[in-house]
Design an enzyme around this catalytic site. Sequence first.
Site, PDB file in Angstrom:
ATOM      1  N   ALA A  70      18.992 -11.071 -13.023  1.00 32.41           N
ATOM      2  CA  ALA A  70      19.314 -10.814 -11.609  1.00 32.41           C
ATOM      3  C   ALA A  70      18.518 -11.668 -10.630  1.00 32.41           C
ATOM      4  O   ALA A  70      18.614 -11.461  -9.427  1.00 32.41           O
ATOM      5  CB  ALA A  70      19.150  -9.343 -11.247  1.00 32.41           C
ATOM      6  N   ALA A  71      17.757 -12.647 -11.118  1.00 31.57           N
ATOM      7  CA  ALA A  71      17.034 -13.520 -10.186  1.00 31.57           C
ATOM      8  C   ALA A  71      18.012 -14.260  -9.285  1.00 31.57           C
ATOM      9  O   ALA A  71      17.794 -14.375  -8.072  1.00 31.57           O
ATOM     10  CB  ALA A  71      16.170 -14.510 -10.953  1.00 31.57           C
ATOM     11  N   GLY A  72      19.099 -14.769  -9.862  1.00 30.13           N
ATOM     12  CA  GLY A  72      20.117 -15.454  -9.071  1.00 30.13           C
ATOM     13  C   GLY A  72      20.821 -14.522  -8.106  1.00 30.13           C
ATOM     14  O   GLY A  72      21.128 -14.898  -6.967  1.00 30.13           O
ATOM     15  N   ASP A  73      21.073 -13.293  -8.539  1.00 26.70           N
ATOM     16  CA  ASP A  73      21.711 -12.314  -7.657  1.00 26.70           C
ATOM     17  C   ASP A  73      20.802 -11.950  -6.501  1.00 26.70           C
ATOM     18  O   ASP A  73      21.253 -11.793  -5.361  1.00 26.70           O
ATOM     19  CB  ASP A  73      22.080 -11.054  -8.445  1.00 26.70           C
ATOM     20  CG  ASP A  73      23.107 -11.325  -9.530  1.00 26.70           C
ATOM     21  OD1 ASP A  73      23.919 -12.254  -9.350  1.00 26.70           O
ATOM     22  OD2 ASP A  73      23.083 -10.623 -10.551  1.00 26.70           O
TER      23      ASP A  73
END
Length: 311
Positions: free
Chosen positions: A253-256
């Site tokens: 979820a880093a990109g999210d």
Amino acid sequence: MKKRILIIGSLNMDMIIEMKRMPAIGETVLGDNLSYIPGGKGANQAYAAGRLGGDVAMLGCVGDDNMGEKLVCNIAGSGADASFIMKTENIPTGTAVIYVNEKGDNSIVVISGANNACNVEYLKQNDNLIQESDYVMVQMEIPLETIMYGIRRAKELNKTVILNPAPAPNPKTLPEDIFENIDYITPNETELIMLSGQTKISPENIREGARILLEKGVPNVLVTLGEKGTLYISRQMEALYPARKVEAVDTTAAGDCFNGAFVTALSEGKSVKEAVIFANCASSIAVTRKGAQSSIPDRKEVEDILKHWQQ
């Protein structure tokens, strides 16, 4: 004054399996821990935007089951408007099985479930939300027809459209004209290479891939490069905004988190540079924690670090 954000996308319950290393094909390994954490790219981005102070609503679908109820409640708890999320009968809530090794790297298998019910008719029933929003963000975990309709409808209404092309689609499945309806596209390195029809990741290919998307009609390309930061390329400029140095525990979820933070900052009138720095900071916090939505920071955490972080 903050502008309104609409996020159209997936909701999944993440089953996270922690292990020392990923298994090779045909190999069995012992896992260290199993946990259930709310996820799904659309839900993660809506949750991040809500936690970070955005005026955000979400459109998406869950099953009429306990996992679906938990996902909706979690989105609402972030401050995002979850009241338009649809509960479907006889279709289970989407699930993602996430394998995380001791270095924090992950591999993900998604079972769409109720996300497949997020169809064009559902968007048409909630057209008022698109009309009332200023920013519309989508990803690639709901039916392609729905994504294309949402992008075109938002642009028809002169909204700012952001596409996070994850998981990376086969570029042959995307109508060529769709890129002209996107204001910002936010792939990571792998997604950019696939979208631009290349076969190898390199600094030269990343820049070439971004220029290919510019030629297709997208005016702003942001490539998330993990610990290297974010590369921004438009027709007028190119800039690499560095990441904050941290020890990553889990990149789920880093990109999210980046996308939710980026659209929130834009909705507050910040420049692209300011929005990227804000988003880089938020995602740098997320990777130091385990899980998807459980890793996303609140506004105060990000602002406290921004006061002292020298870019």
